[in-house]
Design an enzyme around this catalytic site. Structure first.
Site, PDB file in Angstrom:
ATOM      1  N   HIS A 151     -44.991   1.968 -60.087  1.00 39.09           N
ATOM      2  CA  HIS A 151     -45.060   1.035 -61.089  1.00 39.09           C
ATOM      3  C   HIS A 151     -45.975  -0.174 -61.122  1.00 39.09           C
ATOM      4  O   HIS A 151     -46.452  -0.699 -62.304  1.00 39.09           O
ATOM      5  CB  HIS A 151     -43.480   0.404 -61.085  1.00 39.09           C
ATOM      6  CG  HIS A 151     -42.562   1.308 -61.790  1.00 39.09           C
ATOM      7  ND1 HIS A 151     -42.145   2.314 -60.940  1.00 39.09           N
ATOM      8  CD2 HIS A 151     -41.883   1.459 -62.872  1.00 39.09           C
ATOM      9  CE1 HIS A 151     -40.915   3.079 -61.744  1.00 39.09           C
ATOM     10  NE2 HIS A 151     -41.080   2.501 -62.671  1.00 39.09           N
ATOM     11  N   TRP A 211     -43.976  11.085 -67.582  1.00 38.48           N
ATOM     12  CA  TRP A 211     -43.399   9.986 -66.602  1.00 38.48           C
ATOM     13  C   TRP A 211     -42.111  10.448 -65.737  1.00 38.48           C
ATOM     14  O   TRP A 211     -42.063  10.293 -64.485  1.00 38.48           O
ATOM     15  CB  TRP A 211     -43.144   8.727 -67.153  1.00 38.48           C
ATOM     16  CG  TRP A 211     -42.899   7.705 -66.360  1.00 38.48           C
ATOM     17  CD1 TRP A 211     -41.668   7.251 -66.033  1.00 38.48           C
ATOM     18  CD2 TRP A 211     -43.658   6.879 -65.400  1.00 38.48           C
ATOM     19  NE1 TRP A 211     -41.682   6.189 -64.838  1.00 38.48           N
ATOM     20  CE2 TRP A 211     -43.024   6.054 -64.805  1.00 38.48           C
ATOM     21  CE3 TRP A 211     -45.102   7.055 -65.233  1.00 38.48           C
ATOM     22  CZ2 TRP A 211     -43.689   5.268 -63.641  1.00 38.48           C
ATOM     23  CZ3 TRP A 211     -45.797   6.153 -64.368  1.00 38.48           C
ATOM     24  CH2 TRP A 211     -44.940   5.366 -63.581  1.00 38.48           C
TER      25      TRP A 211
END
Length: 104
Positions: free
Chosen positions: A22, A76
């Site tokens: 992230h 993702w």
């Protein structure tokens, strides 16, 4: 503005990996989130049990949910699937929370 809160489930040995991924969020994924109206997005970790608490704000929930149909979102999900609990389509398993109180 609609506030969304969810619980997701991270594999206990993948806390650092999740954070690193992230911290290096793909620019295309960031653009997709913003294009679908996501703002003020935060994810918190409960280190005791691997629960992730996600909070974000959206202008239009239907528009935001359309992100699931994009190729970048699916890519993702595939990237994140090995480190968290997922559904058969590799989307994260989530528990939607209901808002009971808000102080502005």
């Amino acid at each position: 503005m609609k506030r969304i809160a969810q619980i997701m489930y991270l594999n206990k040995d993948k806390y650092q990996e999740y954070q690193q991924r992230h911290e290096n969020l793909w620019p295309e994924m960031e653009q997709a989130l913003k294009a679908h109206g996501a703002t003020n997005y935060s994810i918190f970790l409960n280190k005791e049990n691997g629960e992730l608490f996600a909070y974000l704000e959206v202008q239009d929930e239907k528009r935001y949910n359309e992100i699931a149909n994009t190729e970048i979102c699916k890519k993702w999900w595939h990237y994140m699937a090995p480190i968290m609990e997922t559904n058969k389509d590799e989307s994260p398993k989530t528990l939607d929370l209901s808002e009971l109180f808000h102080l502005d």
